[in-house]
Design a protein around this motif. Sequence first.
Motif, PDB file in Angstrom:
ATOM      1  N   UNK A  96       0.847  -1.218   0.000  1.00 28.09           N
ATOM      2  CA  UNK A  96       0.000   0.000   0.000  1.00 28.09           C
ATOM      3  C   UNK A  96       0.870   1.251   0.000  1.00 28.09           C
ATOM      4  N   UNK A  97       0.692   2.049  -1.025  1.00 31.14           N
ATOM      5  CA  UNK A  97       1.445   3.300  -1.084  1.00 31.14           C
ATOM      6  C   UNK A  97       0.508   4.467  -0.779  1.00 31.14           C
ATOM      7  N   UNK A  98       1.111   5.604  -0.504  1.00 36.00           N
ATOM      8  CA  UNK A  98       0.317   6.818  -0.333  1.00 36.00           C
ATOM      9  C   UNK A  98       1.071   7.982  -0.946  1.00 36.00           C
ATOM     10  N   UNK A  99       0.319   9.000  -1.265  1.00 34.81           N
ATOM     11  CA  UNK A  99       0.930  10.171  -1.884  1.00 34.81           C
ATOM     12  C   UNK A  99      -0.081  11.289  -1.935  1.00 34.81           C
ATOM     13  N   UNK A 100       0.245  12.348  -2.615  1.00 37.96           N
ATOM     14  CA  UNK A 100      -0.652  13.490  -2.660  1.00 37.96           C
ATOM     15  C   UNK A 100      -0.440  14.289  -3.939  1.00 37.96           C
ATOM     16  N   UNK A 101      -1.541  14.784  -4.460  1.00 38.66           N
ATOM     17  CA  UNK A 101      -1.480  15.740  -5.558  1.00 38.66           C
ATOM     18  C   UNK A 101      -1.636  17.121  -4.923  1.00 38.66           C
ATOM     19  N   UNK A 102      -0.608  17.963  -4.965  1.00 38.19           N
ATOM     20  CA  UNK A 102      -0.748  19.277  -4.340  1.00 38.19           C
ATOM     21  C   UNK A 102      -1.829  20.098  -5.041  1.00 38.19           C
ATOM     22  N   UNK A 111      -9.135  -6.597  -3.166  1.00 34.90           N
ATOM     23  CA  UNK A 111      -8.466  -6.159  -1.944  1.00 34.90           C
ATOM     24  C   UNK A 111      -6.995  -5.855  -2.210  1.00 34.90           C
ATOM     25  N   UNK A 112      -6.535  -4.733  -1.691  1.00 33.42           N
ATOM     26  CA  UNK A 112      -5.102  -4.452  -1.622  1.00 33.42           C
ATOM     27  C   UNK A 112      -4.839  -3.867  -0.255  1.00 33.42           C
ATOM     28  N   UNK A 113      -3.925  -4.501   0.493  1.00 32.61           N
ATOM     29  CA  UNK A 113      -3.620  -4.035   1.839  1.00 32.61           C
ATOM     30  C   UNK A 113      -4.873  -4.052   2.697  1.00 32.61           C
ATOM     31  N   UNK A 114      -5.165  -2.932   3.344  1.00 32.99           N
ATOM     32  CA  UNK A 114      -6.319  -2.859   4.231  1.00 32.99           C
ATOM     33  C   UNK A 114      -7.577  -2.385   3.497  1.00 32.99           C
ATOM     34  N   UNK A 115      -7.489  -2.258   2.179  1.00 34.15           N
ATOM     35  CA  UNK A 115      -8.595  -1.694   1.400  1.00 34.15           C
ATOM     36  C   UNK A 115      -9.325  -2.781   0.614  1.00 34.15           C
TER      37      UNK A 115
END
Length: 296
Positions: free
Chosen positions: A1-7, A153-157
Amino acid sequence: MRSGAIPQSAIPGPLDLQATLESGQTFRWTRRDGSMYDSAEPSGGEHWYRTLVDGQPVEVRQTDSTLEWRAAADPTAALIERLALTDDMTAMIEALADEGVVGNAKAAYEGLRIVNEPFFPTLVSFILSAQMRIERIHSLVQALSRKYGAAVRTGDLTVHRFPTPEELAAATETELRDLGLGYRAPYVEATAEMVADGELTASDLTGQPYETARRRATEFVGVGEKVADCVLLFSLGYTEPVPLDTWIRTAIDTHYPDVEGSSYDEISRGIRDRLGPDPGVAQTYVFHYLRNEGSP
DNA sequence: CTCCAGGGAGCCT
DNA sequence: AGGCTCCATGGA
C-alpha cells in the motif's frame, strides 16, 4: 500500500471533492466511515472516499493543501481523468454565470466537477434512480456490487467491483426484486442483457452528436430522456445534457419562466440556450445547490 | 395512516 | 405526438 498526494497547486482551478462525489453524479464512491450525503454539514469536509479506479482500490481525501491518495500503485493519472482535474473543466466552471441561481450555486460549491464515471455502472445507477432518493440509489448500487461483483483487496482496502453486464444479466428478476430494486428489476435485467450481447453499448453513443446519442440511449430498457441525459453527462463526456428531473423542472419554472414548450425536447433546447456553452455543468451545480439549500 | 422520491413503459386517443 | 396510469419500496 502506497500513499501520496497531488498538491492543490498542481490542480488547475478550484476543487470541492465532497460536492463532486456527493452531488448525485456517481453512486460508486463511499466514505470510509460509511456515511454519505449529510447535507447538514458544510461542504469541503475532509472525508476519505474509496472506490475502484481502473480496477484498483483507491482512497482519496481533500485537505486544505492537497488531494491525498492511498493505493497499491500511483493512481494520479487515472484520478485526473476520473475527477476531471483538467484545464478544460476549470474553464467550464469559470464560464458559469455569476448571477441568478447558477451564480448562487457557483458561489456555494465552486470546485464541483463533472465526473467521468465508467459507463455500465452509471447506466444501471440511473435506471435505478427512477422515483428514488439519492441515498437509496447509493445503497442499492452498493448492494448490487456486494452481491454480484467480486471483492478486490489491496492491503487494508477492500472494494467490491460493480458487476459486469454478463454478471448482472445472469441474475434473475426475482433476485433483483428481493434486493429491493422493485419494478426497476426487469429494466436492469433487460438492459444488462443488451450490453452483454453487444446489441447496444457505449461505443454506439460516443462520437455521435448529442441529440442523436440521447435518442439512441433511450433504446435501453428503463432509459428515457432524463436518464439518458445523466448517462451522457456523467460517463460519456457530453457537457450539453441538462437532465430534466423534478428539481430542475421546478427551478426552470421559477427562474426561467420564459422557456417555451412542454415536451422534454423543447424544454431541453430552451434551457440549454440559456445556460451558456456547457449547460450540463450549470445544471449539476444548480441541482446540488437546490438539494442542499432546500428550496428552488 | 398517507405521501413522495434525480421517471419510464404501456396503452389510449 | 401527447396525456394518463401504474409501477415497488422505504423513509418521513
